[in-house]
Design a protein around this motif. Structure first.
Motif, mmCIF file in Angstrom:
data_model
loop_
_atom_site.group_PDB
_atom_site.id
_atom_site.type_symbol
_atom_site.label_atom_id
_atom_site.label_comp_id
_atom_site.label_asym_id
_atom_site.label_seq_id
_atom_site.Cartn_x
_atom_site.Cartn_y
_atom_site.Cartn_z
ATOM 1 N N ALA A 1 0.839 -1.208 0.000
ATOM 2 C CA ALA A 1 0.000 0.000 0.000
ATOM 3 C C ALA A 1 0.870 1.253 0.000
ATOM 4 N N VAL A 2 1.926 1.240 0.805
ATOM 5 C CA VAL A 2 2.854 2.378 0.823
ATOM 6 C C VAL A 2 3.564 2.497 -0.521
ATOM 7 N N LEU A 3 3.941 1.370 -1.098
ATOM 8 C CA LEU A 3 4.597 1.380 -2.407
ATOM 9 C C LEU A 3 3.685 1.988 -3.465
ATOM 10 N N ALA A 4 2.396 1.650 -3.426
ATOM 11 C CA ALA A 4 1.450 2.208 -4.398
ATOM 12 C C ALA A 4 1.385 3.731 -4.275
ATOM 13 N N TYR A 5 1.353 4.215 -3.042
ATOM 14 C CA TYR A 5 1.322 5.668 -2.815
ATOM 15 C C TYR A 5 2.579 6.345 -3.358
ATOM 16 N N THR A 6 3.736 5.803 -3.017
ATOM 17 C CA THR A 6 4.982 6.418 -3.478
ATOM 18 C C THR A 6 5.135 6.301 -4.992
ATOM 19 N N TYR A 7 4.672 5.204 -5.550
ATOM 20 C CA TYR A 7 4.791 4.997 -7.002
ATOM 21 C C TYR A 7 3.978 6.036 -7.760
ATOM 22 N N VAL A 8 2.769 6.313 -7.277
ATOM 23 C CA VAL A 8 1.899 7.284 -7.957
ATOM 24 C C VAL A 8 2.491 8.684 -7.874
ATOM 25 N N PHE A 9 2.922 9.091 -6.684
ATOM 26 C CA PHE A 9 3.400 10.465 -6.516
ATOM 27 C C PHE A 9 4.789 10.676 -7.103
ATOM 28 N N ARG A 10 5.597 9.627 -7.126
ATOM 29 C CA ARG A 10 6.920 9.763 -7.735
ATOM 30 C C ARG A 10 6.865 9.599 -9.243
ATOM 31 N N GLY A 11 5.835 8.950 -9.728
ATOM 32 C CA GLY A 11 5.757 8.649 -11.160
ATOM 33 C C GLY A 11 4.944 9.626 -11.973
ATOM 34 N N THR A 12 4.351 10.626 -11.327
ATOM 35 C CA THR A 12 3.567 11.631 -12.047
ATOM 36 C C THR A 12 4.139 13.018 -11.781
ATOM 37 N N PRO A 13 4.008 13.934 -12.731
ATOM 38 C CA PRO A 13 4.564 15.289 -12.530
ATOM 39 C C PRO A 13 3.890 16.021 -11.382
ATOM 40 N N MET A 14 4.678 16.751 -10.617
ATOM 41 C CA MET A 14 4.118 17.494 -9.493
ATOM 42 C C MET A 14 3.154 18.577 -9.982
ATOM 43 N N LEU A 15 3.371 19.101 -11.181
ATOM 44 C CA LEU A 15 2.453 20.094 -11.730
ATOM 45 C C LEU A 15 1.068 19.501 -11.944
ATOM 46 N N VAL A 16 1.008 18.278 -12.451
ATOM 47 C CA VAL A 16 -0.277 17.599 -12.643
ATOM 48 C C VAL A 16 -0.949 17.379 -11.287
ATOM 49 N N GLN A 17 -0.183 16.967 -10.299
ATOM 50 C CA GLN A 17 -0.733 16.760 -8.954
ATOM 51 C C GLN A 17 -1.300 18.062 -8.400
ATOM 52 N N LEU A 18 -0.585 19.164 -8.610
ATOM 53 C CA LEU A 18 -1.040 20.461 -8.118
ATOM 54 C C LEU A 18 -2.339 20.876 -8.797
ATOM 55 N N PHE A 19 -2.437 20.669 -10.091
ATOM 56 C CA PHE A 19 -3.663 21.015 -10.814
ATOM 57 C C PHE A 19 -4.840 20.156 -10.357
ATOM 58 N N LEU A 20 -4.578 18.873 -10.088
ATOM 59 C CA LEU A 20 -5.651 17.993 -9.625
ATOM 60 C C LEU A 20 -6.181 18.446 -8.272
ATOM 61 N N VAL A 21 -5.279 18.891 -7.394
ATOM 62 C CA VAL A 21 -5.713 19.349 -6.074
ATOM 63 C C VAL A 21 -6.400 20.701 -6.169
ATOM 64 N N TYR A 22 -5.787 21.644 -6.901
ATOM 65 C CA TYR A 22 -6.310 23.009 -6.926
ATOM 66 C C TYR A 22 -7.561 23.150 -7.796
ATOM 67 N N TYR A 23 -7.509 22.569 -8.980
ATOM 68 C CA TYR A 23 -8.652 22.675 -9.889
ATOM 69 C C TYR A 23 -9.601 21.489 -9.790
ATOM 70 N N GLY A 24 -9.055 20.299 -9.560
ATOM 71 C CA GLY A 24 -9.885 19.099 -9.581
ATOM 72 C C GLY A 24 -10.798 18.967 -8.384
ATOM 73 N N LEU A 25 -10.271 19.196 -7.182
ATOM 74 C CA LEU A 25 -11.093 19.013 -5.980
ATOM 75 C C LEU A 25 -12.261 19.991 -5.930
ATOM 76 N N SER A 26 -12.087 21.149 -6.542
ATOM 77 C CA SER A 26 -13.175 22.138 -6.533
ATOM 78 C C SER A 26 -14.369 21.693 -7.368
ATOM 79 N N GLN A 27 -14.172 20.690 -8.213
ATOM 80 C CA GLN A 27 -15.266 20.186 -9.038
ATOM 81 C C GLN A 27 -16.118 19.151 -8.313
ATOM 82 N N ILE A 28 -15.673 18.733 -7.134
ATOM 83 C CA ILE A 28 -16.394 17.714 -6.365
ATOM 84 C C ILE A 28 -17.305 18.404 -5.362
#
Length: 247
Positions: A52-79
Protein backbone atom coordinates in the motif's frame (compact mmCIF):
# COMPACT_ATOMS: atom_id res chain seq x y z
CA UNK A 1 21.43 43.54 -21.07
CA UNK A 2 19.89 46.15 -18.78
CA UNK A 3 21.87 45.99 -15.53
CA UNK A 4 19.69 48.64 -13.92
CA UNK A 5 16.60 46.53 -14.53
CA UNK A 6 18.36 43.49 -13.08
CA UNK A 7 19.15 45.41 -9.90
CA UNK A 8 15.51 46.46 -9.68
CA UNK A 9 14.52 42.83 -10.20
CA UNK A 10 16.63 41.75 -7.23
CA UNK A 11 14.64 44.10 -5.00
CA UNK A 12 11.24 43.21 -6.48
CA UNK A 13 11.79 39.45 -6.54
CA UNK A 14 12.91 39.48 -2.91
CA UNK A 15 9.27 40.10 -2.02
CA UNK A 16 8.53 36.51 -3.08
CA UNK A 17 11.44 35.02 -1.16
CA UNK A 18 9.47 34.55 2.06
CA UNK A 19 6.69 32.60 0.35
CA UNK A 20 9.18 30.39 -1.49
CA UNK A 21 11.00 29.66 1.75
CA UNK A 22 7.76 28.99 3.64
CA UNK A 23 6.47 26.55 1.02
CA UNK A 24 9.80 24.73 0.84
CA UNK A 25 10.45 24.43 4.59
CA UNK A 26 6.87 23.51 5.53
CA UNK A 27 6.58 20.97 2.71
CA UNK A 28 9.84 19.30 3.69
CA UNK A 29 8.89 19.28 7.38
CA UNK A 30 5.45 17.77 6.80
CA UNK A 31 6.85 15.38 4.21
CA UNK A 32 9.56 14.16 6.59
CA UNK A 33 7.08 13.70 9.44
CA UNK A 34 4.81 11.62 7.19
CA UNK A 35 7.63 9.64 5.62
CA UNK A 36 9.20 8.23 8.80
CA UNK A 37 6.33 5.89 9.77
CA UNK A 38 5.67 5.16 6.10
CA UNK A 39 9.32 4.20 5.58
CA UNK A 40 9.21 1.75 8.50
CA UNK A 41 6.01 0.29 7.09
CA UNK A 42 7.60 0.06 3.64
CA UNK A 43 10.78 -1.59 4.93
CA UNK A 44 9.54 -3.79 7.78
CA UNK A 45 5.74 -3.86 7.58
CA UNK A 46 3.58 -6.75 6.50
CA UNK A 47 3.34 -7.37 2.79
CA UNK A 48 -0.08 -5.76 2.38
CA UNK A 49 0.93 -2.61 4.24
CA UNK A 50 4.25 -2.41 2.40
CA UNK A 51 2.50 -2.72 -0.96
CA UNK A 52 0.00 0.00 0.00
CA UNK A 53 2.85 2.38 0.82
CA UNK A 54 4.60 1.38 -2.41
CA UNK A 55 1.45 2.21 -4.40
CA UNK A 56 1.32 5.67 -2.81
CA UNK A 57 4.98 6.42 -3.48
CA UNK A 58 4.79 5.00 -7.00
CA UNK A 59 1.90 7.28 -7.96
CA UNK A 60 3.40 10.47 -6.52
CA UNK A 61 6.92 9.76 -7.74
CA UNK A 62 5.76 8.65 -11.16
CA UNK A 63 3.57 11.63 -12.05
CA UNK A 64 4.56 15.29 -12.53
CA UNK A 65 4.12 17.49 -9.49
CA UNK A 66 2.45 20.09 -11.73
CA UNK A 67 -0.28 17.60 -12.64
CA UNK A 68 -0.73 16.76 -8.95
CA UNK A 69 -1.04 20.46 -8.12
CA UNK A 70 -3.66 21.02 -10.81
CA UNK A 71 -5.65 17.99 -9.63
CA UNK A 72 -5.71 19.35 -6.07
CA UNK A 73 -6.31 23.01 -6.93
CA UNK A 74 -8.65 22.68 -9.89
CA UNK A 75 -9.88 19.10 -9.58
CA UNK A 76 -11.09 19.01 -5.98
CA UNK A 77 -13.17 22.14 -6.53
CA UNK A 78 -15.27 20.19 -9.04
CA UNK A 79 -16.39 17.71 -6.37
CA UNK A 80 -19.57 18.85 -4.63
CA UNK A 81 -18.81 16.85 -1.48
CA UNK A 82 -15.49 18.65 -1.10
CA UNK A 83 -17.06 22.09 -1.54
CA UNK A 84 -19.67 21.21 1.09
CA UNK A 85 -17.13 19.89 3.58
CA UNK A 86 -15.23 21.74 6.29
CA UNK A 87 -12.04 21.16 4.29
CA UNK A 88 -13.17 23.59 1.61
CA UNK A 89 -12.10 26.52 3.80
CA UNK A 90 -8.53 25.29 3.35
CA UNK A 91 -8.69 23.74 -0.12
CA UNK A 92 -10.03 26.87 -1.77
CA UNK A 93 -6.84 28.70 -0.77
CA UNK A 94 -4.02 28.23 -3.32
CA UNK A 95 -1.36 28.32 -0.59
CA UNK A 96 -2.81 25.32 1.24
CA UNK A 97 -3.38 23.46 -2.01
CA UNK A 98 0.26 23.97 -2.96
CA UNK A 99 1.45 23.01 0.52
CA UNK A 100 -0.68 19.85 0.50
CA UNK A 101 0.60 18.82 -2.93
CA UNK A 102 4.24 19.55 -2.19
CA UNK A 103 4.05 17.78 1.19
CA UNK A 104 2.53 14.60 -0.25
CA UNK A 105 5.05 14.61 -3.10
CA UNK A 106 7.99 15.15 -0.74
CA UNK A 107 6.68 12.44 1.61
CA UNK A 108 6.58 9.94 -1.26
CA UNK A 109 10.18 10.62 -2.30
CA UNK A 110 11.46 10.73 1.28
CA UNK A 111 9.68 7.48 2.14
CA UNK A 112 11.59 5.63 -0.55
CA UNK A 113 14.86 7.29 0.44
CA UNK A 114 14.48 6.39 4.12
CA UNK A 115 13.17 2.88 3.44
CA UNK A 116 16.30 2.11 1.43
CA UNK A 117 18.37 3.42 4.33
CA UNK A 118 16.46 1.29 6.83
CA UNK A 119 16.96 -1.80 4.70
CA UNK A 120 20.69 -1.04 4.57
CA UNK A 121 21.07 -1.34 8.35
CA UNK A 122 22.47 -4.85 9.02
CA UNK A 123 20.10 -7.20 10.80
CA UNK A 124 22.85 -8.06 13.28
CA UNK A 125 22.86 -4.50 14.58
CA UNK A 126 19.17 -4.68 15.46
CA UNK A 127 19.63 -8.12 17.02
CA UNK A 128 22.54 -6.86 19.13
CA UNK A 129 20.44 -3.96 20.39
CA UNK A 130 17.53 -6.29 21.17
CA UNK A 131 19.92 -8.55 23.09
CA UNK A 132 20.47 -5.68 25.55
CA UNK A 133 16.78 -5.73 26.39
CA UNK A 134 15.69 -2.78 24.28
CA UNK A 135 12.09 -2.80 23.09
CA UNK A 136 11.32 -2.80 19.36
CA UNK A 137 10.36 0.87 19.42
CA UNK A 138 13.60 1.74 21.21
CA UNK A 139 15.64 -0.23 18.71
CA UNK A 140 13.82 1.50 15.86
CA UNK A 141 14.20 5.08 17.11
CA UNK A 142 17.52 4.88 18.97
CA UNK A 143 19.47 2.53 16.72
CA UNK A 144 17.93 1.77 13.34
CA UNK A 145 16.61 5.20 12.36
CA UNK A 146 19.73 7.26 13.25
CA UNK A 147 21.92 4.93 11.19
CA UNK A 148 19.43 4.88 8.32
CA UNK A 149 19.13 8.66 8.35
CA UNK A 150 22.89 9.07 8.11
CA UNK A 151 22.98 6.64 5.20
CA UNK A 152 20.08 8.44 3.49
CA UNK A 153 21.29 11.99 4.11
CA UNK A 154 23.01 12.55 0.70
CA UNK A 155 19.90 11.38 -1.16
CA UNK A 156 17.67 13.46 1.12
CA UNK A 157 19.81 16.49 0.31
CA UNK A 158 18.85 16.00 -3.32
CA UNK A 159 15.19 15.95 -2.27
CA UNK A 160 15.65 19.29 -0.50
CA UNK A 161 17.18 20.81 -3.63
CA UNK A 162 14.39 19.36 -5.75
CA UNK A 163 11.74 20.87 -3.51
CA UNK A 164 13.37 24.30 -3.64
CA UNK A 165 13.15 24.23 -7.42
CA UNK A 166 9.73 22.57 -7.42
CA UNK A 167 8.28 25.37 -5.29
CA UNK A 168 8.33 27.52 -8.44
CA UNK A 169 5.27 25.56 -9.63
CA UNK A 170 3.20 27.44 -7.05
CA UNK A 171 3.17 30.37 -9.45
CA UNK A 172 0.81 28.40 -11.71
CA UNK A 173 -1.94 28.65 -9.08
CA UNK A 174 -1.61 32.43 -8.64
CA UNK A 175 0.87 32.41 -5.74
CA UNK A 176 3.41 35.20 -5.90
CA UNK A 177 6.57 33.42 -4.79
CA UNK A 178 9.83 34.18 -6.62
CA UNK A 179 8.72 32.82 -10.01
CA UNK A 180 5.24 34.32 -9.62
CA UNK A 181 6.67 37.76 -8.93
CA UNK A 182 9.09 37.32 -11.86
CA UNK A 183 6.24 36.50 -14.25
CA UNK A 184 4.29 39.49 -12.97
CA UNK A 185 7.30 41.76 -13.48
CA UNK A 186 7.89 40.42 -16.99
CA UNK A 187 4.29 41.24 -17.94
CA UNK A 188 5.00 44.86 -17.03
CA UNK A 189 8.56 45.33 -18.30
CA UNK A 190 8.56 42.90 -21.28
CA UNK A 191 12.13 41.99 -20.31
CA UNK A 192 12.09 38.24 -19.55
CA UNK A 193 15.80 37.76 -20.16
CA UNK A 194 17.10 39.99 -17.37
CA UNK A 195 14.37 39.15 -14.88
CA UNK A 196 14.52 35.38 -15.21
CA UNK A 197 18.32 35.47 -14.99
CA UNK A 198 17.92 37.15 -11.61
CA UNK A 199 15.23 34.64 -10.58
CA UNK A 200 17.51 31.78 -11.61
CA UNK A 201 20.39 33.26 -9.63
CA UNK A 202 18.21 33.43 -6.51
CA UNK A 203 17.20 29.77 -6.87
CA UNK A 204 20.82 28.84 -7.48
CA UNK A 205 21.84 30.61 -4.28
CA UNK A 206 19.18 28.74 -2.32
CA UNK A 207 20.24 25.37 -3.70
CA UNK A 208 23.90 26.10 -2.92
CA UNK A 209 22.96 26.92 0.67
CA UNK A 210 20.97 23.68 0.91
CA UNK A 211 23.90 21.65 -0.43
CA UNK A 212 26.34 23.30 1.99
CA UNK A 213 23.96 22.72 4.91
CA UNK A 214 23.64 19.03 3.99
CA UNK A 215 27.41 18.65 3.76
CA UNK A 216 27.85 20.39 7.12
CA UNK A 217 25.30 18.06 8.72
CA UNK A 218 27.05 15.04 7.21
CA UNK A 219 30.39 16.14 8.66
CA UNK A 220 28.81 16.82 12.04
CA UNK A 221 27.20 13.39 12.17
CA UNK A 222 30.46 11.78 11.05
CA UNK A 223 32.37 13.55 13.84
CA UNK A 224 29.82 12.59 16.49
CA UNK A 225 29.81 8.98 15.28
CA UNK A 226 33.59 8.71 15.38
CA UNK A 227 33.68 10.10 18.94
CA UNK A 228 30.94 7.83 20.31
CA UNK A 229 32.07 6.18 23.58
CA UNK A 230 32.45 2.42 23.75
CA UNK A 231 31.91 0.63 27.06
CA UNK A 232 32.95 -2.90 28.02
CA UNK A 233 29.31 -3.94 28.13
CA UNK A 234 28.84 -2.70 24.58
CA UNK A 235 31.91 -4.59 23.43
CA UNK A 236 30.72 -7.92 24.85
CA UNK A 237 27.23 -7.45 23.43
CA UNK A 238 28.43 -6.71 19.92
CA UNK A 239 27.27 -3.09 19.86
CA UNK A 240 30.66 -1.78 18.64
CA UNK A 241 29.29 -2.84 15.25
CA UNK A 242 26.74 -0.07 15.68
CA UNK A 243 29.44 2.48 16.42
CA UNK A 244 31.52 1.50 13.44
CA UNK A 245 28.50 1.72 11.17
CA UNK A 246 27.70 5.17 12.43
CA UNK A 247 29.70 7.45 10.08
Amino acid sequence: MNLGLMLDAVIVLSSGFGLTLALTVLSLAVGLALSVPLAFARAFGRRGLSLAVLAYTYVFRGTPMLVQLFLVYYGLSQIEAVRASIFWVILRDPFWCALLTFSLNSAAHTTEILSRGLESVPKGVREAAAALGLRRTQVAWLITFPIAFRISLPAYGNEVVGMIKGSSLASTVTLLEITGVARQMVSVTFAPYEIFIVAGAIYLSLTLLAVKATQLLERRLSTEGSQAPRSKTQTRSGLPEITTLMP
